[in-house]
Structures are given as C-alpha cells and as structure tokens.
Write a protein that holds these residues in place. Structure first.
Motif, PDB file in Angstrom:
ATOM      1  N   ILE A 327       0.830  -1.206   0.000  1.00  0.00           N
ATOM      2  CA  ILE A 327       0.000   0.000   0.000  1.00  0.00           C
ATOM      3  C   ILE A 327       0.863   1.253   0.000  1.00  0.00           C
ATOM      4  CG2 ILE A 327      -1.620   1.354   1.395  1.00  0.00           C
ATOM      5  CD1 ILE A 327      -2.891  -1.310   2.266  1.00  0.00           C
ATOM      6  N   ASP A 328       1.880   1.268   0.865  1.00  0.00           N
ATOM      7  CA  ASP A 328       2.740   2.446   0.939  1.00  0.00           C
ATOM      8  C   ASP A 328       3.466   2.694  -0.381  1.00  0.00           C
ATOM      9  OD1 ASP A 328       1.924   2.732   3.537  1.00  0.00           O
ATOM     10  OD2 ASP A 328       3.762   1.950   4.432  1.00  0.00           O
ATOM     11  N   ASP A 329       3.912   1.622  -1.039  1.00  0.00           N
ATOM     12  CA  ASP A 329       4.565   1.770  -2.347  1.00  0.00           C
ATOM     13  C   ASP A 329       3.588   2.328  -3.372  1.00  0.00           C
ATOM     14  OD1 ASP A 329       6.965   0.822  -1.387  1.00  0.00           O
ATOM     15  OD2 ASP A 329       6.740  -1.194  -2.219  1.00  0.00           O
ATOM     16  N   ALA A 330       2.357   1.816  -3.362  1.00  0.00           N
ATOM     17  CA  ALA A 330       1.362   2.275  -4.329  1.00  0.00           C
ATOM     18  C   ALA A 330       1.029   3.750  -4.123  1.00  0.00           C
ATOM     19  CB  ALA A 330       0.095   1.434  -4.206  1.00  0.00           C
ATOM     20  N   VAL A 331       0.851   4.154  -2.879  1.00  0.00           N
ATOM     21  CA  VAL A 331       0.506   5.537  -2.577  1.00  0.00           C
ATOM     22  C   VAL A 331       1.650   6.479  -2.951  1.00  0.00           C
ATOM     23  CG1 VAL A 331      -0.031   7.149  -0.702  1.00  0.00           C
ATOM     24  CG2 VAL A 331      -1.144   4.911  -0.797  1.00  0.00           C
ATOM     25  N   ALA A 332       2.885   6.008  -2.783  1.00  0.00           N
ATOM     26  CA  ALA A 332       4.057   6.825  -3.116  1.00  0.00           C
ATOM     27  C   ALA A 332       4.385   6.813  -4.607  1.00  0.00           C
ATOM     28  CB  ALA A 332       5.268   6.330  -2.325  1.00  0.00           C
ATOM     29  N   GLY A 333       3.648   5.996  -5.376  1.00  0.00           N
ATOM     30  CA  GLY A 333       3.909   5.938  -6.804  1.00  0.00           C
ATOM     31  C   GLY A 333       5.077   5.058  -7.194  1.00  0.00           C
ATOM     32  N   ARG A 334       5.555   4.239  -6.243  1.00  0.00           N
ATOM     33  CA  ARG A 334       6.673   3.343  -6.560  1.00  0.00           C
ATOM     34  C   ARG A 334       6.168   2.106  -7.285  1.00  0.00           C
ATOM     35  NH1 ARG A 334       8.194   5.223  -1.266  1.00  0.00           N
ATOM     36  NH2 ARG A 334       7.084   3.478  -0.275  1.00  0.00           N
ATOM     37  N   PRO A 335       6.981   1.506  -8.157  1.00  0.00           N
ATOM     38  CA  PRO A 335       6.551   0.299  -8.864  1.00  0.00           C
ATOM     39  C   PRO A 335       6.411  -0.877  -7.902  1.00  0.00           C
ATOM     40  CG  PRO A 335       8.874   0.734  -9.297  1.00  0.00           C
ATOM     41  CD  PRO A 335       8.346   1.935  -8.559  1.00  0.00           C
ATOM     42  N   PHE A 336       5.636  -1.860  -8.315  1.00  0.00           N
ATOM     43  CA  PHE A 336       5.436  -3.035  -7.478  1.00  0.00           C
ATOM     44  C   PHE A 336       6.746  -3.770  -7.255  1.00  0.00           C
ATOM     45  CE2 PHE A 336       4.547  -7.649  -7.194  1.00  0.00           C
ATOM     46  CZ  PHE A 336       3.941  -7.645  -5.948  1.00  0.00           C
ATOM     47  N   ASN A 337       6.983  -4.160  -5.994  1.00  0.00           N
ATOM     48  CA  ASN A 337       8.196  -4.874  -5.624  1.00  0.00           C
ATOM     49  C   ASN A 337       7.921  -6.371  -5.636  1.00  0.00           C
ATOM     50  OD1 ASN A 337      10.495  -5.934  -4.499  1.00  0.00           O
ATOM     51  ND2 ASN A 337      10.325  -4.853  -2.541  1.00  0.00           N
ATOM     52  N   PRO A 338       8.458  -7.136  -6.609  1.00  0.00           N
ATOM     53  CA  PRO A 338       8.176  -8.579  -6.671  1.00  0.00           C
ATOM     54  C   PRO A 338       8.698  -9.364  -5.479  1.00  0.00           C
ATOM     55  CG  PRO A 338       9.878  -7.969  -8.258  1.00  0.00           C
ATOM     56  CD  PRO A 338       9.320  -6.691  -7.721  1.00  0.00           C
ATOM     57  N   GLU A 339       9.578  -8.772  -4.681  1.00  0.00           N
ATOM     58  CA  GLU A 339      10.056  -9.446  -3.481  1.00  0.00           C
ATOM     59  C   GLU A 339       8.907  -9.739  -2.527  1.00  0.00           C
ATOM     60  OE1 GLU A 339      12.660 -11.194  -0.749  1.00  0.00           O
ATOM     61  OE2 GLU A 339      13.010 -10.611  -2.835  1.00  0.00           O
ATOM     62  N   LEU A 340       7.831  -8.934  -2.601  1.00  0.00           N
ATOM     63  CA  LEU A 340       6.677  -9.162  -1.737  1.00  0.00           C
ATOM     64  C   LEU A 340       6.021 -10.507  -2.035  1.00  0.00           C
ATOM     65  CD1 LEU A 340       5.038  -5.604  -1.747  1.00  0.00           C
ATOM     66  CD2 LEU A 340       6.673  -6.565  -0.114  1.00  0.00           C
ATOM     67  N   LEU A 341       6.053 -10.923  -3.287  1.00  0.00           N
ATOM     68  CA  LEU A 341       5.507 -12.237  -3.640  1.00  0.00           C
ATOM     69  C   LEU A 341       6.294 -13.336  -2.957  1.00  0.00           C
ATOM     70  CD1 LEU A 341       5.004 -11.681  -7.470  1.00  0.00           C
ATOM     71  CD2 LEU A 341       3.223 -11.664  -5.712  1.00  0.00           C
ATOM     72  N   LEU A 342       7.610 -13.197  -2.934  1.00  0.00           N
ATOM     73  CA  LEU A 342       8.457 -14.207  -2.309  1.00  0.00           C
ATOM     74  C   LEU A 342       8.242 -14.259  -0.808  1.00  0.00           C
ATOM     75  CD1 LEU A 342      11.804 -13.662  -4.261  1.00  0.00           C
ATOM     76  CD2 LEU A 342      10.107 -15.477  -4.583  1.00  0.00           C
ATOM     77  N   GLU A 343       8.030 -13.101  -0.186  1.00  0.00           N
ATOM     78  CA  GLU A 343       7.809 -13.083   1.259  1.00  0.00           C
ATOM     79  C   GLU A 343       6.517 -13.809   1.625  1.00  0.00           C
ATOM     80  OE1 GLU A 343       8.338  -9.409   3.264  1.00  0.00           O
ATOM     81  OE2 GLU A 343      10.103  -8.839   2.082  1.00  0.00           O
ATOM     82  N   LEU A 344       5.496 -13.708   0.787  1.00  0.00           N
ATOM     83  CA  LEU A 344       4.252 -14.409   1.062  1.00  0.00           C
ATOM     84  C   LEU A 344       4.387 -15.909   0.847  1.00  0.00           C
ATOM     85  CD1 LEU A 344       1.694 -11.890  -0.460  1.00  0.00           C
ATOM     86  CD2 LEU A 344       2.085 -12.379   1.957  1.00  0.00           C
ATOM     87  N   GLU A 345       5.379 -16.336   0.074  1.00  0.00           N
ATOM     88  CA  GLU A 345       5.633 -17.768  -0.069  1.00  0.00           C
ATOM     89  C   GLU A 345       6.114 -18.376   1.247  1.00  0.00           C
ATOM     90  OE1 GLU A 345       5.014 -19.874  -2.371  1.00  0.00           O
ATOM     91  OE2 GLU A 345       4.323 -18.474  -3.910  1.00  0.00           O
ATOM     92  N   GLY A 346       6.577 -17.532   2.171  1.00  0.00           N
ATOM     93  CA  GLY A 346       6.988 -18.013   3.475  1.00  0.00           C
ATOM     94  C   GLY A 346       5.834 -18.491   4.330  1.00  0.00           C
ATOM     95  N   LEU A 347       4.611 -18.138   3.944  1.00  0.00           N
ATOM     96  CA  LEU A 347       3.428 -18.588   4.670  1.00  0.00           C
ATOM     97  C   LEU A 347       2.974 -19.927   4.129  1.00  0.00           C
ATOM     98  CD1 LEU A 347       1.413 -15.259   4.681  1.00  0.00           C
ATOM     99  CD2 LEU A 347       2.599 -16.278   6.622  1.00  0.00           C
ATOM    100  N   ALA A 348       2.499 -20.804   5.001  1.00  0.00           N
ATOM    101  CA  ALA A 348       1.895 -22.042   4.534  1.00  0.00           C
ATOM    102  C   ALA A 348       0.689 -21.688   3.669  1.00  0.00           C
ATOM    103  CB  ALA A 348       1.465 -22.905   5.715  1.00  0.00           C
ATOM    104  N   ASN A 349       0.594 -22.291   2.502  1.00  0.00           N
ATOM    105  CA  ASN A 349      -0.500 -21.990   1.586  1.00  0.00           C
ATOM    106  C   ASN A 349      -0.794 -23.188   0.704  1.00  0.00           C
ATOM    107  OD1 ASN A 349       0.908 -21.521  -1.249  1.00  0.00           O
ATOM    108  ND2 ASN A 349       2.211 -20.537   0.296  1.00  0.00           N
ATOM    109  N   ARG A 350      -1.943 -23.159   0.056  1.00  0.00           N
ATOM    110  CA  ARG A 350      -2.381 -24.241  -0.824  1.00  0.00           C
ATOM    111  C   ARG A 350      -2.081 -23.920  -2.280  1.00  0.00           C
ATOM    112  NH1 ARG A 350      -5.820 -23.490   3.283  1.00  0.00           N
ATOM    113  NH2 ARG A 350      -6.239 -25.291   4.604  1.00  0.00           N
ATOM    114  N   GLY A 351      -1.114 -23.061  -2.501  1.00  0.00           N
ATOM    115  CA  GLY A 351      -0.911 -22.502  -3.832  1.00  0.00           C
ATOM    116  C   GLY A 351      -1.695 -21.209  -3.913  1.00  0.00           C
TER     117      GLY A 351
END
Length: 458
Positions: A327-351
């Motif tokens: 959210i903070d990146d979006a509000v500041a006009g910064r491009p999406f950081n793909p590292e955020l996708l990797l951080e969410l992979e740290g959570l147990a998930n079903r895909g």
C-alpha cells in the motif's frame, strides 16, 4: 498514476495477541467475531471481555476495531440477537459487519447511529445492490470475492459515495462465499452458522461416470482400468480452452459428470457436474492479490481486507507487513516490488491464485494435488519472549530448528536474517536442536528482537 488516497489495511484478529501483532506490523483496523453470531464460532477467542479490551486498545492506538456479526440467522438466534448485541454496541466498536437483512433491520431500528458494514456473505456483485443497501443505511459494502478488477472499478464509478471493501488475501470458498453445503452435508455443521469443517479440503478420489444412469436416475461409475485422472484430463482439455467465465468457447469437459469419493467414506460416490464455466469444486487455492494493490488503490477501494481469523500469529504479522509495504509503495507511486511475492511464499498456503480478480483458466483457481497448506520458502519456528542486555533472546519454539539454520527475525522495525551459530537451554547448557513447541531456548539475535517472530529459511 499515484492513487489519491491510502486504502485502509484491515486484518483478522482471532485473539488479542493477533490483534496487537496486526497493529504492530501495519494494520489500520482489525475485525473480530462476536460469539455465537459470527462465521467463526469455532476457534474464536473473543468473548465480550476481550472485545471490550480490544476496542479500548485499538482506540488508544488511533486504530479501528470492527465486530463481525455476520451469520445467516435461524429463528432461535433472531430471538436472542438484540439482547446479545446490546452489550457489544455499548463498547462502541467502529462498525458491525453484518449479512442477515432481518438482523440488519433490527439494529438499524434500535441503534440507527451504529455503522454497519455489509458482509461478503451477502454476495454483493453489482451497483444496483450497492445502492439498495446504501438506501437501507449501510455505510460500507464488502464486495463479493467473485468480482473482477474491472467490475470493481465499474461499481466504484457507479457508486462514488459508498465505502467499498475488497478481500486481497486468504482462503477462498468453493462456492459463493459461505454458501458451501459440504460441511452441513457431511457433519451437520452449517457454514452459515459459523461451524464450517472445510470439507472442501479433504482427500477425494475422482472417477468418471458412465453416460448411462441407473434405473433410479443416479450416475453410475464408468468401468475403467485404474483410477480416472481428473487433473490430467483437465490439463489436456485446457490446452484447447482458455476462458472459464463469460463468453467464449465451450469447455471441452462441459456437461460431463464425475463421481467423487471421500477418503473416509469409501464406496459413497457423489456426482459432480462440470459446466461451461469450468469446475470450481474442492480445495480452492488461496487468494493473493498483493500485485493488484496499486490498481485497487487507483480504483478508489476504501479498504483492503485479509482473511484468516483462525490463522497463526505469524500469518497475521507477515501479511500485515507485506500488504502495508504494498500500500505504501502504491501511494508513493513506486513500482510493485516482486520481493513481496516471495515473502508471502513463506506462509503455509495451498498454492496462490488471483481468484476472480483476473479471468483465468480453472486450474489457476484449484489445487488438485494436495488439500493441506505447504510452506515453500520459510517456516514459522518461534516467538521471542524476552531479550537480555547482551542481545540473546529467549525463544519459545513452534517448530523444529537447529544450529546452522538461517533464521529470519520478523520485527515491526524491519526484518533481518541471521545464521544460528549457537543455542542454549534456559539453564545455559549447549543445545544443537530445538524441537517443536513448547520448548524454550536462548539464541543470539543482534538488533531489535523484543516481540519478534522467528522463521527458518527453507
């Protein structure tokens, strides 16, 4: 284009500890279930006392606390509802999240000043319905998960003066949200009464059905050599088909009947029909829309919501932190950081899937391989309970870790990784391996660690 405002980040609170973690890691608001009247009747630590304490702590931080009261009521609960909701309203939550029109009517008549947010359980999918509820005095609509980004944008344009909320992360239902009948069928546990047993995630085998029905009209199992491999058939069919919603070519597997056999009920074959919209049966992948936060902010969605009141403290902290950054990146006009996708992979998930925010083939929604969550990048292994002056932290273990592992220290001030070189018992004896909960050990963690969560990198 820079969004005009910052959407609210709304996190689940299954307990006071999870509520505090949500705020610490960036949430603007939380929602917690009212006993007996929310869709989390099981595993809900909030009672009236905890709701009061949560509201007081939230307001002291300048944050918001919403109370979920969103079951579809039967008459026995309608009779007791006003009596039971009155002490909750006296605590002054920032809003009630409701779904049942009758209960909403009663609250509006007796407490017209209380803000009501319309639950996703009401399945709001169009502008006309938003306007209907607006005239009924609803202050915010939580839109159906079955909407695309373009549909959300259209509703925002048609309804510029209504608050809109959209789910961006968490479990998805296999039917319109909360409308699944499986749990009630198998266990007499009604999802709309808050007691869903997640039957969609049990272990099922799939069999093809013969075109010839029995004398009673029931679908019959097809005589095959070996098990019918539904996933392979689906993938083969998808190679010739790219659309599962709206207009487009007819699905190659449409109108075929399949028989499902649950692991604990051998021989009980249940017919399932697939139509031109694809197959949305059993075990949806988890929703992840962090990459769409900028678009949702630009559309003007007021609140971005994360599902998971029964999830772990680690889940709450990690999702709050990641979506806060998005959210903070979006509000500041910064491009999406793909590292955020990797951080969410740290959570147990079903895909993960973007759900119906984007129109995709059905295999992008469903996980045909496993019904349980899997951690792909890291695993939650402990919580810091205290820190000594020399930087050593007392860690209460949640899963196994050992000397030599790389640990991630997850803290509101920022995350960091450390190589675990040493570890001792509380008495100071050397320890090589910390087994799962509830062991406590001392580990050296330089930097801010008070209240931190610890993950082991996989």
């Amino acid at each position: 284009m820079k969004p005009a405002f910052s959407p609210e980040l709304l996190l689940p609170a299954g307990s006071l500890a999870k509520m505090r973690a949500a705020y610490d890691f960036g949430a603007d608001a939380v929602y917690a279930g009212q006993p007996r009247y929310s869709l989390r009747a099981r595993n809900n630590e909030f009672r009236l006392e905890q709701i009061g304490q949560g509201i007081a702590e939230a307001h002291a931080r300048g944050r918001k606390f919403f109370v979920t009261s969103n079951l579809i009521a039967h008459n026995d609960k309608v009779r007791t509802y006003l009596r039971d909701i009155e002490p909750v309203i006296d605590l002054k939550p920032d809003a009630l999240i409701m779904a049942d029109p009758g209960l909403i009517m009663q609250v509006r008549e007796k407490w017209p000043e209380v803000p009501i947010h319309l639950s996703v359980q009401a399945n709001t999918t169009n502008s006309a319905t938003v306007k209907f509820w607006q005239r009924a005095g609803i202050s915010r609509i939580i839109l159906s998960r079955e909407l695309s980004l373009d549909e959300i944008e259209s509703i925002r344009q048609d309804c510029p003066d209504m608050e809109l909320e959209v789910f961006v992360h968490g479990a998805l239902c296999i039917a319109y949200s909360g409308r699944c009948l499986l749990s009630g069928y198998f266990n007499r546990r009604d999802p709309n009464q808050g007691t869903c047993t997640n039957a969609c995630r049990w272990d099922y085998k799939t069999h093809a059905a013969d075109d010839q029905a029995s004398d009673a009209g029931d679908a019959q199992p097809m005589r095959l050599e070996g098990d019918f491999d539904f996933a392979s058939a689906q993938q083969e069919a998808e190679s010739a088909f790219t659309s599962t919603c709206g207009s487009g070519p007819r699905h190659p597997l449409a109108d075929r009947v399949y028989l499902l056999e649950e692991k604990e009920r051998p021989g009980q074959l249940m017919p399932i029909m697939e139509d031109e919209h694809g197959t949305y049966i059993m075990n949806s992948k988890d929703l992840r829309a962090v990459e769409h936060v900028a678009r949702l902010a630009k559309i003007g969605v007021d609140s971005l919501k994360i599902e998971g009141r029964t999830k772990s403290l680690y889940y709450v902290a990690r999702t709050a932190q990641v979506y806060r950054r998005a959210i903070d990146d979006a509000v500041a006009g910064r491009p999406f950081n793909p590292e955020l996708l990797l951080e969410l992979e740290g959570l147990a998930n079903r895909g993960y899937t973007g759900g119906l925010l984007e129109r995709r083939p059905s295999q992008d929604y469903q996980n045909y391989i496993t019904g349980h969550s899997v951690a792909h990048r890291s695993q939650f292994v402990g919580e810091v309970r205290s820190v000594r002056e020399d930087g050593w932290a007392e860690v209460e273990t949640k899963n196994r870790f050992a000397v030599g592992d790389t640990l991630e220290v997850i803290h509101p001030s920022g995350n960091r990784r450390v190589k675990l070189e040493r570890m001792t018992s509380l008495e100071g004896a050397p320890v090589e391996v910390a087994s799962g909960s509830p062991v406590r050990v001392w580990v050296p963690l330089a930097g801010p660690s008070e209240g931190a969560l610890i993950a082991r990198m996989l």
